[in-house]
Design an enzyme around this catalytic site. Structure first.
Site, PDB file in Angstrom:
ATOM      1  N   LYS A 183       0.877  -1.231   0.061  1.00 15.89           N
ATOM      2  CA  LYS A 183       0.004  -0.181  -0.062  1.00 15.89           C
ATOM      3  C   LYS A 183       0.913   1.277  -0.096  1.00 15.89           C
ATOM      4  O   LYS A 183       1.579   1.752   1.165  1.00 15.89           O
ATOM      5  CB  LYS A 183      -0.815  -0.064   1.291  1.00 15.89           C
ATOM      6  CG  LYS A 183      -2.198   0.635   1.132  1.00 15.89           C
ATOM      7  CD  LYS A 183      -2.158   2.230   0.796  1.00 15.89           C
ATOM      8  CE  LYS A 183      -1.804   3.208   1.984  1.00 15.89           C
ATOM      9  NZ  LYS A 183      -1.696   4.440   1.590  1.00 15.89           N
ATOM     10  N   GLU A 259       9.780   1.466  10.820  1.00 11.61           N
ATOM     11  CA  GLU A 259      10.654   2.327  10.560  1.00 11.61           C
ATOM     12  C   GLU A 259       9.985   4.038  10.565  1.00 11.61           C
ATOM     13  O   GLU A 259       9.192   4.287   9.735  1.00 11.61           O
ATOM     14  CB  GLU A 259      11.381   2.101   9.304  1.00 11.61           C
ATOM     15  CG  GLU A 259      11.958   0.852   9.162  1.00 11.61           C
ATOM     16  CD  GLU A 259      12.882   0.619   7.814  1.00 11.61           C
ATOM     17  OE1 GLU A 259      13.740  -0.239   8.014  1.00 11.61           O
ATOM     18  OE2 GLU A 259      12.425   1.035   6.976  1.00 11.61           O
ATOM     19  N   GLU A 395       9.470  16.618  15.305  1.00  9.34           N
ATOM     20  CA  GLU A 395       9.778  16.417  13.813  1.00  9.34           C
ATOM     21  C   GLU A 395       8.801  17.250  12.904  1.00  9.34           C
ATOM     22  O   GLU A 395       7.797  17.331  12.973  1.00  9.34           O
ATOM     23  CB  GLU A 395       9.518  15.007  13.396  1.00  9.34           C
ATOM     24  CG  GLU A 395       9.890  14.657  11.744  1.00  9.34           C
ATOM     25  CD  GLU A 395       9.626  13.361  11.430  1.00  9.34           C
ATOM     26  OE1 GLU A 395       8.611  12.904  11.550  1.00  9.34           O
ATOM     27  OE2 GLU A 395      10.530  12.619  10.904  1.00  9.34           O
TER      28      GLU A 395
HETATM   29  P1  NAD Z   1       2.285   8.490   7.067  1.00 13.76           P
HETATM   30  O1  NAD Z   1       2.743   7.632   8.507  1.00 13.76           O
HETATM   31  O2  NAD Z   1       1.478   9.609   7.234  1.00 13.76           O
HETATM   32  O3  NAD Z   1       2.126   7.589   6.065  1.00 13.76           O
HETATM   33  C1  NAD Z   1       2.681   6.146   5.882  1.00 13.76           C
HETATM   34  C2  NAD Z   1       1.835   5.299   4.999  1.00 13.76           C
HETATM   35  O4  NAD Z   1       1.011   4.909   6.252  1.00 13.76           O
HETATM   36  C3  NAD Z   1       0.973   5.733   4.231  1.00 13.76           C
HETATM   37  O5  NAD Z   1       0.935   4.880   3.131  1.00 13.76           O
HETATM   38  C4  NAD Z   1      -0.204   6.097   4.526  1.00 13.76           C
HETATM   39  O6  NAD Z   1      -1.394   6.048   3.734  1.00 13.76           O
HETATM   40  C5  NAD Z   1      -0.352   4.676   5.750  1.00 13.76           C
HETATM   41  N1  NAD Z   1      -1.217   4.855   6.794  1.00 13.76           N
HETATM   42  C6  NAD Z   1      -1.338   6.102   7.615  1.00 13.76           C
HETATM   43  N2  NAD Z   1      -2.201   5.662   8.569  1.00 13.76           N
HETATM   44  C7  NAD Z   1      -2.586   4.669   8.587  1.00 13.76           C
HETATM   45  C8  NAD Z   1      -3.147   3.525   9.269  1.00 13.76           C
HETATM   46  N3  NAD Z   1      -3.964   3.929  10.362  1.00 13.76           N
HETATM   47  N4  NAD Z   1      -3.252   2.114   8.898  1.00 13.76           N
HETATM   48  C9  NAD Z   1      -2.578   1.747   7.922  1.00 13.76           C
HETATM   49  N5  NAD Z   1      -1.918   2.518   7.104  1.00 13.76           N
HETATM   50  C10 NAD Z   1      -1.832   4.045   7.529  1.00 13.76           C
HETATM   51  O7  NAD Z   1       4.089   8.910   6.862  1.00 13.76           O
HETATM   52  P2  NAD Z   1       4.223   9.898   5.496  1.00 13.76           P
HETATM   53  O8  NAD Z   1       3.708  11.230   6.000  1.00 13.76           O
HETATM   54  O9  NAD Z   1       3.955   9.446   4.297  1.00 13.76           O
HETATM   55  O10 NAD Z   1       5.924   9.979   5.709  1.00 13.76           O
HETATM   56  C11 NAD Z   1       6.520  10.788   6.329  1.00 13.76           C
HETATM   57  C12 NAD Z   1       7.146  10.086   7.754  1.00 13.76           C
HETATM   58  O11 NAD Z   1       7.588   9.057   7.696  1.00 13.76           O
HETATM   59  C13 NAD Z   1       7.877  11.000   8.582  1.00 13.76           C
HETATM   60  O12 NAD Z   1       7.478  11.132   9.751  1.00 13.76           O
HETATM   61  C14 NAD Z   1       9.225  10.316   8.305  1.00 13.76           C
HETATM   62  O13 NAD Z   1      10.251  10.401   9.434  1.00 13.76           O
HETATM   63  C15 NAD Z   1       8.816   8.923   8.287  1.00 13.76           C
HETATM   64  N6  NAD Z   1       9.873   8.033   7.774  1.00 13.76           N
HETATM   65  C16 NAD Z   1      10.528   7.145   8.436  1.00 13.76           C
HETATM   66  C17 NAD Z   1      11.452   6.574   7.718  1.00 13.76           C
HETATM   67  C18 NAD Z   1      12.410   5.521   8.385  1.00 13.76           C
HETATM   68  O14 NAD Z   1      13.167   4.893   7.902  1.00 13.76           O
HETATM   69  N7  NAD Z   1      12.588   5.550   9.928  1.00 13.76           N
HETATM   70  C19 NAD Z   1      11.713   6.678   6.352  1.00 13.76           C
HETATM   71  C20 NAD Z   1      10.959   7.587   5.517  1.00 13.76           C
HETATM   72  C21 NAD Z   1       9.908   8.049   6.177  1.00 13.76           C
HETATM   73  O1  6OD Z   2      18.478   3.729   3.084  1.00 13.04           O
HETATM   74  C1  6OD Z   2      17.693   3.100   3.622  1.00 13.04           C
HETATM   75  O2  6OD Z   2      17.692   1.813   3.555  1.00 13.04           O
HETATM   76  C2  6OD Z   2      16.285   3.729   4.233  1.00 13.04           C
HETATM   77  N1  6OD Z   2      15.431   2.869   4.773  1.00 13.04           N
HETATM   78  C3  6OD Z   2      16.316   4.937   4.286  1.00 13.04           C
HETATM   79  C4  6OD Z   2      15.113   5.881   4.845  1.00 13.04           C
HETATM   80  C5  6OD Z   2      15.104   6.977   4.625  1.00 13.04           C
HETATM   81  C6  6OD Z   2      14.230   7.892   4.968  1.00 13.04           C
HETATM   82  O3  6OD Z   2      13.644   8.707   4.551  1.00 13.04           O
END
Ligand code: NAD
Ligand code: 6OD
Length: 491
Positions: A183, A259, A395
């Site tokens: 998804k 993550e 954040e």
């Molecule tokens: P988000 O959590 O809003 O959405 C991520 C995904 O989860 C989307 O596909 C969304 O539709 C889905 N989703 C949202 N609520 C849900 C629920 N209740 N049940 C099931 N699915 C659900 O995140 P975003 O805004 O798309 O991305 C930005 C965030 O992601 C930031 O907080 C960023 O730090 C984090 N991020 C973390 C990493 C990591 O590796 N730690 C990497 C990239 C992004």
């Molecule tokens: O490099 C990766 O494997 C990884 N998961 C990066 C995540 C980046 C976050 O936005």
């Protein structure tokens, strides 16, 4: 398939090897100018169920019978197809995310291919532990473990590095013999859908890779995570999304890998290589317009070089080109959406209310052309906030950082660790003894010394606290995406 016979393209779900439409659609918007790129079919509960059932059947079919060598060969073929359609993936990723074409070409698409190659190599070469055991009666036994797929893995991904982060999970899941229902983020549906075409080209059987589009709560995301026949859920996204999914899966005790967000730190010591550090920190703050979970939003600089450092970082930020993602010299594209820009701007306003001094930025650039309809924002640096300020604690996920001075190593470590998050840290010093010492005190999953976002796909990746649960990468991914069955044989 992305049908283009209507006015805009239609991006459909991909279930059991077929592209399927549905009752509801939503718009996929180009953040660079606000135009609608495509309409996207939202999967309803029945379609998510159909995708999960197709994935179940596929495990019992040809895919489930493949040996490790053949599975690895198919993964290598996927990597090859990704490379053969490089330009098409770059264009789709740039249109969906607004990231500069140079970044998508350098990072996102090459990493997608690399993800498949890395896990193809790893699954072929990884052995499992075995022990000769002596029982209480003195008789011996042999213990060894075998790796089995989990079954159907639900994969939920965000919009910031859509293809990179999707393949980071799909590749090890398939390497371990699972089937997947993915998804992708509602903001960036294109490359997950293109990958479906590539799966067909690479000879991946129907039902092994399925894509359902939609939102989180009461939509495809929730239907997928709640589904009783999904054996495990892996998410990259916000911390509060992790919390919501954890609640959803609790009743069925599914394994999860999360993550999540970060409020990452950079610590700059006076003995750093000054120019390299300014360059490295600027990358750590502004790459992908600050929309990388690893980006540094808190920078602590040893007082002796604080003023000089802030001046140099300001100059760097003001030299960055904010503009069309299609121009090869653009450094920063727009933010992902109008809504996300409003969120980041609300932090820019809050920083002023909390007493910050603005070093540079703080607003929205004006272009005088169609880019003014895009979701651009200025790279921004603040100083002077209290450690308790919300802008230092929460954040923001934009091209913004707060820079503060410190006087001792101990103080820097305490400041760095004073957060509920714990994803990444970077430490900048030419004293490597200090580099090791400080790195080992960071309460995070990943610490870089004199670099940032330098990745080896075999290493553990993940966070502590609000930044996640578990580790992926290398063997850690194989361990998440498989069940180990230990076999004990009396000899
Ligand atoms: P988000 O959590 O809003 O959405 C991520 C995904 O989860 C989307 O596909 C969304 O539709 C889905 N989703 C949202 N609520 C849900 C629920 N209740 N049940 C099931 N699915 C659900 O995140 P975003 O805004 O798309 O991305 C930005 C965030 O992601 C930031 O907080 C960023 O730090 C984090 N991020 C973390 C990493 C990591 O590796 N730690 C990497 C990239 C992004
Ligand atoms: O490099 C990766 O494997 C990884 N998961 C990066 C995540 C980046 C976050 O936005």
């Amino acid at each position: 398939m992305q049908r283009s016979s209507r006015q805009v393209k239609l991006i459909e779900n991909y279930i059991d090897g077929k592209f399927v439409g549905g009752k509801r659609e939503f718009a996929d918007v180009n953040p660079a100018d606000g135009s609608v790129i495509a309409q996207v079919t939202e999967a309803d509960r029945e379609q998510v169920d159909a995708a999960v059932q197709a994935a179940r059947r596929a495990i019992r079919g040809e895919w489930g019978q493949l040996g490790v060598r053949e599975r690895a060969a198919r993964l290598e073929r996927i990597a090859h197809v990704i490379e053969s359609r490089f330009d098409c993936l770059v264009s789709a990723e740039v249109a969906d995310t607004g990231k500069p074409v140079s970044l998508a070409s350098r990072l996102d698409v090459p990493r997608a291919a690399a993800n498949f190659r890395a896990f193809a190599d790893l699954i072929k070469s990884t052995g499992l532990e075995s022990f000769q055991t002596e029982g209480p009666d003195g008789k011996r036994a042999l213990n060894y473990a075998v790796r089995k797929p989990l079954g159907v893995v639900g994969i939920i991904t965000p919009w910031n590095l859509p293809l990179l982060l999707l393949t980071w999970k799909v590749a090890p899941a398939l390497a371990c013999g699972n089937t997947v229902v993915v998804k992708p983020s509602e903001e960036t549906p294109a490359t997950a859908t293109l990958l479906a075409e590539m799966m067909q080209q690479a000879g991946i059987p129907d039902g092994v890779y399925n894509v359902v589009h939609g939102f989180g709560p009461d939509s495809a995301g929730e239907f997928l995570t709640r589904h009783p026949d999904v054996n495990a859920v892996t998410l990259t996204g916000e911390s509060q999304t992790g919390a919501a999914i954890m609640k959803t899966v609790a009743a069925s005790v599914k394994p999860v890998s999360f993550e999540l967000g970060g409020k990452n730190v950079a610590i700059v010591f006076a003995d750093c290589d000054f120019d390299e550090t300014v360059k490295g920190i600027a990358e750590a703050i502004f790459t992908n317009t600050g929309q990388v979970c690893l980006c540094a939003e808190r920078v602590y600089v040893e007082r002796a070089i604080f003023d000089r450092f802030v001046t140099a970082l300001k100059k760097k930020a003001e030299g960055l080109i904010v503009g069309s993602p299609l121009e090869t010299n653009t450094d920063l594209g727009p933010l992902i959406s109008a809504q996300h820009r409003e969120k980041v701007l609300s932090y820019y306003r809050l920083a002023r209310e909390e007493g910050a001094s603005l070093v540079t930025g703080g607003g929205v650039p004006e272009f005088g052309n169609s880019l003014d309809r895009g979701f651009y924002i200025q790279p921004t640096i603040y100083t002077g906030l209290k450690e308790s300020a919300r802008c230092v604690k929460e954040e923001i996920f934009g091209p913004v950082c707060h820079v503060a001075p410190f006087d001792s190593e101990e103080e820097a470590v305490n400041l760095a660790n004073d957060t509920k998050y714990g994803l990444a840290a970077s430490i900048w010093t030419t004293n490597l003894k200090r580099g090791h010492r400080v790195a080992q005190q960071m309460n995070v999953g990943i610490t870089w010394v004199n670099c940032w976002f330098l990745r080896d796909l075999r290493t553990p990746f993940g966070g502590v606290g609000l930044s996640g649960i578990g580790r992926e990468g290398g063997l850690h991914s194989l361990n998440f995406y498989s069940e180990l069955n230990n076999i004990c044989i009396r000899l």
